[in-house]
Design a protein around this motif. Structure first.
Motif, mmCIF file in Angstrom:
data_model
loop_
_atom_site.group_PDB
_atom_site.id
_atom_site.type_symbol
_atom_site.label_atom_id
_atom_site.label_comp_id
_atom_site.label_asym_id
_atom_site.label_seq_id
_atom_site.Cartn_x
_atom_site.Cartn_y
_atom_site.Cartn_z
ATOM 1 N N LYS A 169 -2.282 6.287 -3.366
ATOM 2 C CA LYS A 169 -1.105 6.784 -3.232
ATOM 3 C C LYS A 169 -1.163 8.568 -3.148
ATOM 4 O O LYS A 169 -0.403 9.075 -2.162
ATOM 5 N N ASN B 178 1.619 -0.167 3.965
ATOM 6 C CA ASN B 178 2.042 0.319 2.614
ATOM 7 C C ASN B 178 1.946 -1.102 1.608
ATOM 8 O O ASN B 178 2.597 -1.988 2.114
ATOM 9 N N TYR C 238 -2.272 2.011 -0.124
ATOM 10 C CA TYR C 238 -1.751 1.529 1.124
ATOM 11 C C TYR C 238 -3.244 0.923 1.445
ATOM 12 O O TYR C 238 -4.165 1.276 0.955
ATOM 13 N N PHE D 246 -2.764 9.580 0.187
ATOM 14 C CA PHE D 246 -2.140 8.846 1.635
ATOM 15 C C PHE D 246 -1.952 10.076 2.641
ATOM 16 O O PHE D 246 -2.296 10.141 3.892
#
Length: 261
Positions: free
Chosen positions: A237, A217, A222, A240
């Motif tokens: 995000k 993260n 990520y 993910f």
């Protein structure tokens, strides 16, 4: 369940407010973003990754049709409804696979009919994505190769050797252990020809999940890392959870198949 992200692109503030008000009455709408020109639309689509765009054709800076053409190069599954005061752009609109073309003034029933068609298309695509996760094809087939061309050279790249693919400007960079191969093909075109071990993790990245060693993260996004390869790939995000579930699901299925054989 609210699940659809929408962007409204129109240089008329009255039209934007009316569309926003009508959309808020729809239970499936999760978020609504407003922009007033085509250039801003492209920038916000990159960030927001909407499921649906309601787009005026005649906007300043970049017109609606050209803006949509640019957006679908990195968001190929985004659905589009054109809403405009002109009736002479319909053929161009449907050339970019628009769900519908509505001429102003906006009729409530006409809009909701178009929204229903768009929602069905969005949900159908999501069902296909879930089916691909739940019923994957066998992963280990060393014979599979991606064929792509660049500047007179044809490359035959074994799927298992592709670490990830990265969009850079109008080119795609295919990362392999030996070298990085360039091609002018779109990300959507490449993804369509790859198998279930590949997933689009970000508007600019496609991952080979067999190559991922860890995910870190870094604030609002990520980073995927790979064994024995220094470059990293981004995971947005919003993607993910889907990527993590995809990896865990396929690794579990592949482990079960290995133990049964």
């Amino acid at each position: 369940m609210k699940s659809i992200r929408v962007i409204i692109a129109d240089d008329c503030s009255i039209s934007r407010r009316l569309l926003n008000k009508l959309l808020k009455s729809e239970p499936d709408i999760y978020s609504i973003v407003e922009v007033e020109n085509g250039s801003e639309m492209i920038s916000r689509v990159l960030v927001e990754e909407p499921d649906l765009a309601l787009v005026d054709v005649t906007m300043p800076m970049v017109n609606g049709i050209d803006a949509v053409k640019e957006c679908i190069t990195f968001m190929p599954h985004m659905k589009v409804i054109f809403i405009t005061g002109h009736n002479n752009y319909a053929l161009e609109a449907f050339d970019v696979s628009a769900v519908d073309y509505i001429v102003k003034p906006i009729n409530r029933e006409r809009l909701f009919c178009a929204l229903e068609k768009a929602k069905q298309a969005i949900y159908y695509h999501r069902q296909l994505e879930r089916a691909k996760i739940e019923n994957p094809k066998p992963l280990h087939d060393g014979r599979k190769k991606l064929v792509c061309r660049y500047e007179g050279t044809t490359f035959y790249i074994a799927f298992q050797n592709i670490i990830f693919i990265e969009k850079e400007g109008r080119k795609a960079l295919i990362h392999t252990p030996q070298k990085v191969i360039e091609t002018n093909e779109t990300m959507s075109s490449l993804l369509e020809r790859l198998d279930v071990r590949f997933i689009q993790s970000h508007r600019s990245y496609i991952l080979n999940i067999e190559q991922v060693s860890e995910i870190n993260n870094i604030g609002d996004s990520y980073l995927a890392r790979f064994d024995n390869y220094p470059e990293r790939a981004y995971i947005s995000k919003s993607n993910f959870q889907r990527v993590a579930h995809y990896i865990e699901r396929l690794v579990s299925i592949d482990t079960n198949r290995s133990s049964e054989s």
